[in-house]
Structures are given as structure tokens and as C-alpha cells.
Design an enzyme around this catalytic site. Structure first.
Site: not given
Ligand code: IFM
Length: 452
Positions: A163, A358
């Protein structure tokens, strides 16, 4: 519609969010250690000093993964744990921890996926300018080389950055995350360009020092769109919106093409080169060659998205959400359609095998009187999202899905107030309790999503 037989069902975490042992085992400081030490930055001054104490409890955590039946586990390495200053000196104790974790995973039949950078910028590098210093391209490369040298005999799957939109945007533009800076736009564009080059350098180093053929990817986020209807014009509107830039320059990092086109297509989006011209550093052909060093897989973190239709003026427009629209505990909208349209649009544009690196939901989970954690909202979320993903699996080259997260953990500025885990963590005792959704996920993995 079906998932391929070797579909990778996994869960993900990141180092600072779960490891704890912040001052243990020769680890250096990173920006989150320093940021959380100062009051006013994180909800109720929570820190990741202990987090889930995974550093000491990784064996128990691997058993949890086994119980859920995970085929894969995506975790990140804390750069400052293995190179306390970010370059040069290597911390063998830190490497030994990850080595032991990897062995434990492999012995239990769980495939490790390593993320190199999930936001732990070594503080010593930060003091030297961090992502603003062009030298970071080589520093990150050196770190990637170390990881390849030490782990690539056993681990074949790597993601470079998690990210970049968040760690540049929240860390250096809005200041909501470590190191909490609000820098001029010009600086953030220069920094972003260094981030992109560091990604490319890491890919080169992983390839060069990998002891076997490695599978290398990248894990950006945000920007998902889905059409209001399946009329061709609405689909086209959603596609266009998904690959457009932010209308608001002061929040410019929240988009897909600025971060993914350079990596996969070898150039920044034309629209951005024109619009951001006054902020941009010098960008050379050599830079673009480095940034677009070929990768094997494309990861995308997907949580929610915007509903789009084609407006009467022939331009894409966002459809306002109805009152009472479903949302998660952290206030994010529940939009399962993004797990069909998101990967589909990404695949069309970038033509790389896709992983959802994710996806998940925070809920107000509690331990009930019966000692169990009943989380119907998470089960409902998973069922809806994975149903959409299954549709995508029938149409594109979709390889894997990592549920965020294996266990409740330190949710950055929100501390421990948000629970994203399949396993509940009692942060007073470190007891882990598998939530009902973990058993649901286990059963779904067993039948490879057949019942979705
Ligand atoms: O916890 C975070 C993660 O570190 C990065 N992506 C989003 C998740 C939830 O906010």
C-alpha cells in the site's frame, strides 16, 4: 464458476501490527516505534510494543493457521529488525526469528509469502531523509538482497511494498500515520518516485540473489469501482473511474494508475503527467525501466469501492449510497461487488495473475458468556465477498486470496480499538480464541469455495 484447484487460500498480517518485542533481539527503531511513543498520535496512546507478542508466540500462531487450514500465510519482515540502521549492519537475531517462523510454516504445510515493506521505515534512514533521499533506492535494494540471500532457498513468494498509497499519503501528506508529516505536494511526488524506484530495485535484487526462481509481486490498494448496473455504459464508466486520478490534489495518493501503471505499463498516466507537472521531479527513461522491472503477479488489497454509472453528460459519476448503507465497525462501506469488478478491471489492464493480498472486516467482536466469539457479520461479509470473487475466478487468472487478518492486531492510528482478526486476541492475557468466522473460513477452504 469455480476457483482453480491450487487456489491459494491464506491470511495476512504485518510485522509491527503483531510482533511486539519492539525493543528485543537487537531490533533497531523504526518510525512507528518513535511515533507511538509520543502522546496524541494513536487512539488512547496504544503502541505496538507488545501487540500480539507474535515474536514469542509464533509457534502457537502457526498452529492456529493450521487449525484454520490455511494454505498460505502472508507476513512482513520488519526492516529494522534485520538491519537495525536500515543499511550495513545485519542483526542475526532478527533473521533467526524469521528463519524459525519460515521453518515452522513449512513444517506445517503452510506456504510463506513475504512482504518486504509494510511501513516499518528504519528510524536511522528516516533521519537521513528516508523516502525523500534518493539513496533509499539502494538501501531498499540492499535489504531485498539480504532477504533473498537468507530466505530464498525456502521461500519463493515475495511482495515488495504494501500500500504505497497509504504510507506516502497518510505518513507524509495528511500526517495521520507515522511519521505524521504534512509535506508540500512537490516533496510527496518526489518521494513517491523514489518509492517506485525502490520497488524496481528490490525486484532486481530478489531476481539476482534468489536461489531459485522466485514469484515476485507488488501489493497496492484503494480506488475500487463497480458499475451500478451491467449495462455496457455503466461498466465502462466504472472502468474509467477506477483508473482515474483524485480530483483533489491535496489527497492525490488515493488512486490506482499513478502507482500501478509505472510498474506494469512502464509509464505514469498521461493525465497525471500533465496535471501534476509543476510538482514532479525529473523522470528519466532509465527510471521508468527500473520501475517497470518485470514482476510475476499483481497483488491488490481490496476492502470496498464506489458504485459508478455513466452520467447523462457521458461522464462517469458516483452513485450516492442510500441512507443506512451497510458498514463495518471502522465505518467502511460493505460493497462485495468490488471482489468481482476490481480484479476483473485490474486483470484487463495489467494482464498479470492476480492475488487479493488483503480483504477483511473489522467488527465489534466480544467473547460471549459461552466463551466463544460469535461474529455473524464477518461470516456474512466473507460469504458475500467471496461469492463475487468466485465469479471473477471463472473469468480471469486469479491465483489467491489473503484474509486480513489472521488475528486481531494493532490497527495503526486506531490502536487495538478495531478487530479485523479470524482469531480473537485478548490483549491482557494474549489468549487467542478462534472466532466463528475462522471455522466458516476453514470449511470454505476445505471445499474450495464450492458452496459459495
Ligand atoms: O491493518 C491494515 C493493514 O496494515 C493495511 N491494509 C488495511 C488494513 C486494515 O486497515
Amino acid at each position: 464458476m469455480a476457483f482453480r484447484k491450487d487456489f491459494v487460500w491464506g491470511a495476512a498480517t504485518s510485522a509491527y501490527q503483531i510482533e511486539g518485542a519492539a525493543n528485543t533481539g537487537g531490533k533497531g527503531l523504526h518510525i512507528w516505534d518513535v511515533y507511538t511513543a509520543q502522546p496524541g498520535h494513536v487512539f488512547e496512546q496504544h503502541t505496538g510494543k507488545t501487540a500480539c507478542d507474535h515474536y514469542h508466540r509464533y509457534r502457537e500462531d502457526v498452529q492456529i493457521m493450521k487449525e484454520i487450514g490455511l494454505k498460505a500465510y502472508r507476513f512482513s519482515i520488519d526492516w529494522s529488525r534485520v538491519m537495525p540502521e536500515g543499511f550495513g549492519r545485519v542483526n542475526e537475531e532478527g533473521l533467526a526469528f524469521y528463519n524459525a517462523l519460515i521453518d515452522e510454516l513449512l513444517e506445517n504445510g503452510i506456504e510463506p509469502y513475504i512482504t518486504l515493506y509494510h511501513w516499518e521505515l528504519p528510524y536511522e534512514l528516516y533521519k537521513r531523509g528516508g523516502w525523500m533521499n534518493p539513496q533509499i533506492v539502494e538501501w531498499f535494494g540492499e535489504y531485498a538482497k539480504l532477504i533473498a540471500e537468507r530466505f530464498s532457498d525456502k521461500v519463493t513468494n515475495y511482495f515488495t511494498l504494501n500500500e504505497p498509497q497509504c504510507f506516502v499519503g497518510l505518513g507524509f501528506l495528511t500526517g495521520a500515520h507515522a511519521p505524521g508529516l504534512k509535506m508540500p505536494l512537490r516533496d510527496t511526488f518526489e518521494m513517491a518516485h523514489n518509492v517506485m524506484k525502490a520497488h524496481g530495485r528490490a525486484v532486481q535484487m530478489l531476481r539476482q540473489y534468489g536461489k531459485q526462481k522466485l514469484t515476485i509481486g507488488y501489493a497496492p490498494t484503494c480506488g475500487m469501482c463497480y458499475p451500478e448496473t451491467e449495462k455496457p455504459e455503466d461498466i465502462e464508466a466504472a472502468r474509467q473511474m477506477m483508473f482515474s486520478l483524485q480530483p483533489d490534489d491535496s489527497n492525490w495518493t488515493w488512486n490506482i494508475p499513478w502507482w500501478s501503471d509505472p510498474v506494469l505499463l512502464g509509464h505514469y498516466p498521461e493525465e497525471g503527467l500533465e496535471r501534476y507537472e509543476k510538482y514532479l521531479p525529473k523522470i528519466t527513461d532509465e527510471d521508468m525501466k527500473l520501475i517497470s522491472e518485470p514482476i510475476d503477479i499483481y497483488g491488490q488489497n481490496i476492502y470496498n469501492g464506489r458504485c459508478i454509472r455513466m452520467g447523462a453528460d457521458g461522464k462517469p459519476e458516483e452513485v450516492k449510497r442510500y441512507e443506512g448503507f451497510p458498514k463495518t465497525a471502522i465505518d467502511w462501506p460493505v460493497t462485495p461487488e468490488v471482489l468481482y469488478w476490481g480484479p476483473k478491471f485490474l486483470y484487463e489492464r495489467y494482464q498479470k495473475p492476480i492475488y487479493i493480498t488483503e480483504n477483511g472486516i473489522s467488527c465489534h467482536d466480544v467473547v460471549s458468556l459461552d466463551g466463544k466469539v460469535h461474529d455473524p457479520n464477518r461470516i456474512d461479509f466473507l460469504a458475500r465477498y467471496l461469492h463475487e470473487l468466485k465469479r471473477a475466478a471463472g473469468e480471469i487468472d486469479l491465483r489467491g486470496y489473503f484474509q486480513w487478518s489472521l488475528m486481531d492486531n494493532f490497527e495503526w492510528a486506531k490502536g487495538y480499538s478495531e478487530r479485523f482478526g479470524l482469531a480473537y486476541v485478548d490483549f491482557r492475557t494474549q489468549e487467542r480464541i478462534l472466532k466463528a468466522s475462522a471455522y466458516w473460513y476453514r470449511d470454505m477452504i476445505r471445499n474450495n469455495g464450492e458452496n459459495l
